[in-house]
Design a protein around this motif. Structure first.
Motif, short mmCIF file in Angstrom:
data_model
loop_
_atom_site.label_atom_id
_atom_site.label_comp_id
_atom_site.label_asym_id
_atom_site.label_seq_id
_atom_site.Cartn_x
_atom_site.Cartn_y
_atom_site.Cartn_z
N GLN A 1 0.83 -1.21 0.00
CA GLN A 1 0.00 0.00 0.00
C GLN A 1 0.87 1.25 0.00
O GLN A 1 0.50 2.26 -0.61
N GLU A 2 2.01 1.18 0.66
CA GLU A 2 2.92 2.33 0.70
C GLU A 2 3.45 2.63 -0.71
O GLU A 2 3.50 3.79 -1.11
N ASP B 1 2.00 1.85 -3.54
CA ASP B 1 0.86 2.38 -4.30
C ASP B 1 0.70 3.86 -4.02
O ASP B 1 0.50 4.66 -4.94
N GLN B 2 0.75 4.26 -2.75
CA GLN B 2 0.57 5.66 -2.38
C GLN B 2 1.66 6.53 -2.97
O GLN B 2 1.40 7.63 -3.44
N ILE C 1 0.87 6.88 -6.72
CA ILE C 1 -0.28 7.75 -6.93
C ILE C 1 0.09 9.21 -6.68
O ILE C 1 -0.21 10.09 -7.50
N SER C 2 0.76 9.48 -5.58
CA SER C 2 1.15 10.85 -5.23
C SER C 2 2.07 11.45 -6.29
O SER C 2 1.90 12.60 -6.70
N LEU D 1 -4.55 1.38 -10.49
CA LEU D 1 -4.59 2.58 -9.67
C LEU D 1 -5.23 3.80 -10.33
O LEU D 1 -5.58 4.75 -9.62
N GLN E 1 0.08 12.20 -9.50
CA GLN E 1 -0.81 13.34 -9.31
C GLN E 1 -0.04 14.66 -9.36
O GLN E 1 -0.54 15.65 -9.86
#
Length: 93
Positions: A19-20, A22-23, A26-27, A61, A30
């Motif tokens: 999950q880390e 993925d974050q 994503i960040s 994602l 973005q």
């Protein structure tokens, strides 16, 4: 001759994404977008290859990914296009 390898395979993570991770992906996307998948992992601080990042973003994602069953209209459109074009799926998009 061919293309140079996309990444140095040594020291890269393989397998499931956390999950880390993925974050982080994503960040980064973005904030900066994704103009160069080969350079993205190093710039984002991920120990993955660019192809892995691209596939993770594209298949899991992206915020506009639609999950679940086709609607009745979508199903009818697919059937209609298949009748017209056969199995030439690249033309169905």
């Amino acid at each position: 001759m061919g293309r140079a390898p996309c990444c140095e395979k040594m020291g890269l993570k393989k397998g499931s994404w956390s999950q880390e991770e993925d974050q982080i992906l994503i960040s980064y996307i973005q904030q900066h977008g994704h103009p160069n998948w080969r350079a993205l992992p190093k710039r984002a601080g991920l120990l993955r290859c660019g192809k892995s990042c691209r596939l993770r973003w594209t298949n899991y994602l992206r915020p506009d990914i639609k999950r679940g069953n086709f609607t009745k209209e979508e199903e009818e459109t697919i059937i209609h296009l298949h009748e017209m074009l056969g199995n030439r799926y690249p033309k169905i998009h």
